[in-house]
Design a protein around this motif. Structure first.
Motif: not given
Length: 616
Positions: A582-604
Motif C-alpha cells: 500500500a505504500s506505493i499508492m499515489p492517492k488513497i482510494p475512496s474505500a478500505n484498502t485491503n482489496a486494492a493492496t491485493i490488486m496491486i500485488a497481482e498486477k506487480a
C-alpha cells in the motif's frame, strides 16, 4: 479426559457417568479451540533448515507475508524455475485472528506492530497518551490478519486519478481485471486461478441493520447489493474475506495452499534489518535479517528483491538502508545511497467516532448465558455472533455536498448490546480510548445499547510523513499523521456528523429512541452542544486512524520529483528492487484498502514475470 478437570467437590457428587459426559464436552470444546488456528493451516517454517544449512541464493526474496507479499510469493513460485524466499517478521496467526468478532482483541499484542503517532492538538485527544494508536499486522497475513476483513475496491475515479497523474497502466480499466483475477473461482492458462474467498457476513443484529437501512432510505439513500460502477452511493453489507466462520487472509488462501512447492520457502520471525547495496548503489546484493530475535543472517538475491512490508515498515527499511531524504539520513549519519522522498505523501482515512444510545431502559440486557451460548455455537458449529463482526460490514457511502457521483464520506457501524461489558471493553481497549471516556461509555451501557458510528473521511487533503527515530532498526519510526491540518478535512467531517443528526430524526431511529451519547469533555462543553464549535472541539478528541496508511513510497513517473517508484513499481535508480504494497499508492482510494493492496500485488506479479522472462 480425566475427571480432574472438574473441582473435587463437584466430581465427588457424581457416580461417574455425568462427570464423563461433561468431560467429553470439555474435550470437544478444547479440541475445537485448538483447531481454529492449527499449525497445519499455515506454511512450514524454513528457519531451522536455514540455521542448520545456511541459505543459498534465491531468485526472488520477498520481505513480508502480508496481503501483498503472500500474493507475490504465490504467483512467482508458479514458475518452477524460480526460487522464492519469503521473510516474515511474525509467526502464525493466533486464534483471535481467525475469529471474526475478536479482531479488536488483536491490538496491543505480539501479533501487531504497536505504533504510536506523534502528539497533535488536532486529533486523538480522547486516546491514551493523547496520541493515535496505529497497529499493523506482524504475522502471516500482515494487516490483513488483523483488519475487519471488508472487501471493497473503490471506484473508477480513484484509479483514473492515478493514471491522470502519469501512472500509465493504472486506470480503472487497467486495474479491474486484476481485482477480478484475484477472486476468480476457476483458472485457465490465460486467467490464472484466483484465491480470494469472499462471503457475506451472517447478520445477528437484524433490528439494528433494519434501523440503519430504513433510516438511510428515509433520507433518499438506496440499499445497494454491491458498490460497483454506477452505484457508488448508498448503503450495503460489504462482503468479507472469510469462510466457514474464519478469516481468510492471502497468507492462508494464496500462500498456504501452495507452500509445499519445492521452489518456495517461508521463514517466520525473520526481521529484515538492512538492504545491502553494491558499491554504486544500483543493485541490492543481499538482505540482512535477525532470526528469532537472536540469529543474524544474510540471503543473496539473484534477480530481484520485493518489499512488501507495508506503508510503515517498507519506508523505514529503505531509509535504514540509505534510501530516503538526504538531509534526514545525513542527520542520522546513515550513508546515502539514493535521495528520494521516502516516507512522504503519507495518507490515511481519519475518522470521527460518534456514539448513539438506543432503547434506553428498554434494551434487553446481555447475559453471561448469551456469552456462553455464543462461544459454544462458534466452537462446535462455526456459527453465531463470534462468526461475524457485529454490524461493521453495514457500510454507507455518501457525498455530503451532493456534487459528485462519488462519495466523500464512508460510515461503519458497531453495536454493543446493553450489559455486554466484556465486548465494550475489548472494543475500547483496541481503540485505546482513555480511562475517563471509557468509564462514561461503560456507565451508559448499563441502561442502553450503544451504537458506534465511524464517520470516515475518504479523500483527505492533509498529508503526513514517516521518519526514522534513530539508525537502530529496533527503534519505532516517527509517525506524523498531520490529521486535519487542512481545513477542508474538518469541514467534510462536520458535514458527515450533520448527516448523522438528520439520521437521528428519521422515523426508523426515533422508533428505537436513538440519541447521541456525548461524553463529558471539559474543553468542548463550554460550547452549545452540537454547535459547529462544539463538534469542531469533539472532532479533536474522537478522531483517529481507520488503519489505512498508504502512500509513503509514492508511485509516480520518474520525471516527477516526488516519485519513489515508477509505474512498474521499480525503485527509482535501482535495477532490482520493487515495492509492492500500500505504500506505493499515489492517492488513497475512496474505500478500505485491503482489496486494492491485493490488486496491486497481482498486477506487480505480471510486471515481474514480463521483465524477467524477457531477459531469460
Amino acid at each position: 479426559m480425566s475427571s480432574h478437570l472438574l473441582p473435587a467437590e463437584c466430581a465427588g457428587h457424581s457416580v461417574g457417568t455425568f462427570n464423563t459426559l461433561v468431560n467429553t464436552l470439555l474435550q470437544a470444546l478444547l479440541t475445537a479451540q485448538c483447531a481454529i488456528s492449527a499449525p497445519e493451516l499455515w506454511p512450514l517454517d524454513y528457519a531451522e533448515e536455514a540455521l542448520k544449512h545456511g541459505l543459498d541464493m534465491y531468485d526472488f526474496v520477498i520481505v513480508g507475508a502480508g496481503s501483498a507479499g503472500s500474493v507475490i510469493a504465490s504467483r512467482l513460485s508458479e514458475n518452477p524455475n524460480w526460487k522464492v524466499l519469503v521473510l516474515e517478521a511474525g509467526g502464525d496467526p493466533p486464534t483471535e485472528s481467525e475469529v471474526p468478532a475478536l479482531f479488536y482483541a488483536l491490538e496491543h499484542t505480539n501479533g501487531t506492530w504497536n505504533y504510536w503517532t506523534e502528539h497533535s492538538d488536532k486529533a486523538c485527544l480522547a486516546w491514551t497518551k493523547s496520541r493515535c494508536y496505529w497497529p499493523r499486522g506482524k504475522m502471516l497475513g500482515g494487516s490483513g490478519a488483523v483488519n475487519a476483513m471488508l472487501y471493497v475496491r473503490g471506484h473508477r475515479g480513484d484509479y483514473d486519478g492515478w493514471a491522470q497523474a502519469g501512472n500509465t497502466g493504472w486506470g480503472w480499466d487497467d486495474v479491474l481485471p486484476y481485482f477480478e483475477r484475484s477472486v476468480q473461482p476457476s483458472g485457465s492458462k490465460e486467467q490464472p486461478q484466483g484465491y480470494v474467498t469472499l462471503n457475506d457476513f451472517p447478520v445477528h443484529d437484524e433490528d439494528i441493520e433494519q434501523m440503519i437501512f430504513q433510516g438511510a432510505a428515509e433520507l433518499g439513500l438506496a440499499r445497494v447489493r454491491e458498490f460497483a460502477e454506477g452505484s457508488e452511493i448508498g448503503y450495503a453489507n460489504l462482503p468479507g474475506t472469510f469462510q466457514n466462520g474464519k478469516r481468510s487472509t492471502t497468507a492462508k488462501s494464496y500462500l498456504s495452499t501452495v507452500s509445499k512447492r519445492a521452489n518456495l520457502h517461508i521463514i517466520k520471525n525473520a526481521r529484515v534489518t538492512k538492504l545491502n547495496f553494491d558499491e554504486i548503489g544500483r543493485n541490492v546484493r543481499s538482505v540482512s535479517f535477525t532470526l528469532q530475535s537472536k540469529h543474524e543472517m544474510n540471503v543473496n538475491i539473484g534477480k530481484e528483491l520485493v518489499l512488501s512490508a507495508g506503508a510503515i515498515e517498507t519506508p523505514k527499511l529503505l531509509m535504514l538502508s540509505g534510501v530516503g531524504p538526504a538531509q534526514h539520513l545525513n542527520q542520522l549519519k546513515i550513508p546515502l545511497i539514493n535521495d528520494l522522498h521516502i516516507g512522504d505523501n503519507m495518507q490515511d482515512h481519519v475518522y470521527v467516532m460518534t456514539f448513539m444510545k438506543l432503547n434506553e431502559h428498554k434494551a434487553r440486557a446481555w447475559t453471561t448465558l448469551d456469552s456462553l451460548d455464543s462461544i459454544y455455537n462458534y466452537l462446535i458449529h462455526e456459527k453465531g455472533p463470534l462468526s461475524s463482526h457485529n454490524t461493521v460490514s453495514l457500510t454507507g457511502f455518501i457525498n455530503t455536498l451532493k456534487k459528485s457521483a462519488y462519495p466523500d464520506i464512508e460510515y461503519h457501524h458497531f453495536i454493543i448490546r446493553r450489559g455486554d461489558f466484556a465486548g465494550l471493553n475489548i472494543f475500547l481497549t483496541g481503540l485505546s480510548i482513555n480511562e475517563q471516556f471509557r468509564a462514561q461509555l461503560l456507565k451508559a451501557l448499563e441502561t442502553s445499547d450503544i451504537l458506534g458510528v465511524y464517520n470516515i473521511l475518504l479523500n483527505p487533503k492533509s498529508i503526513g510523513n514517516i521518519r526514522l527515530r534513530s539508525s537502530e532498526f529496533i527503534e519505532p519510526p516517527i509517525i506524523r499523521h498531520n490529521y486535519l491540518t487542512e481545513p477542508e478535512d474538518e469541514a467534510t467531517l462536520l458535514r458527515a456528523i450533520r448527516f448523522q443528526e438528520r439520521v437521528l430524526n428519521t422515523l426508523a431511529y426515533e422508533s428505537m429512541n436513538a440519541n447521541f451519547l456525548l461524553p463529558t469533555i471539559d474543553e468542548c462543553d463550554v460550547y452549545e452542544l452540537r454547535s459547529d464549535e462544539y463538534w469542531s472541539c469533539y472532532i479533536k478528541y474522537f478522531s483517529t486512524t481507520l488503519y489505512h496508511p498508504v502512500g509513503t513510497v509514492k508511485m509516480a513517473p520518474e520525471m516527477d520529483e516526488t516519485s519513489c517508484v515508477n509505474p512498474r513499481l521499480r525503485l527509482n535508480d535501482c535495477n532490482n528492487v520493487r515495492v509492492v504494497d500500500a505504500s506505493i499508492m499515489p492517492k488513497i482510494p475512496s474505500a478500505n484498502t485491503n482489496a486494492a493492496t491485493i490488486m496491486i500485488a497481482e498486477k506487480a506479479a505480471d510486471f515481474i514475470r514480463e521483465d524477467w522472462l524477457n531477459e531469460e
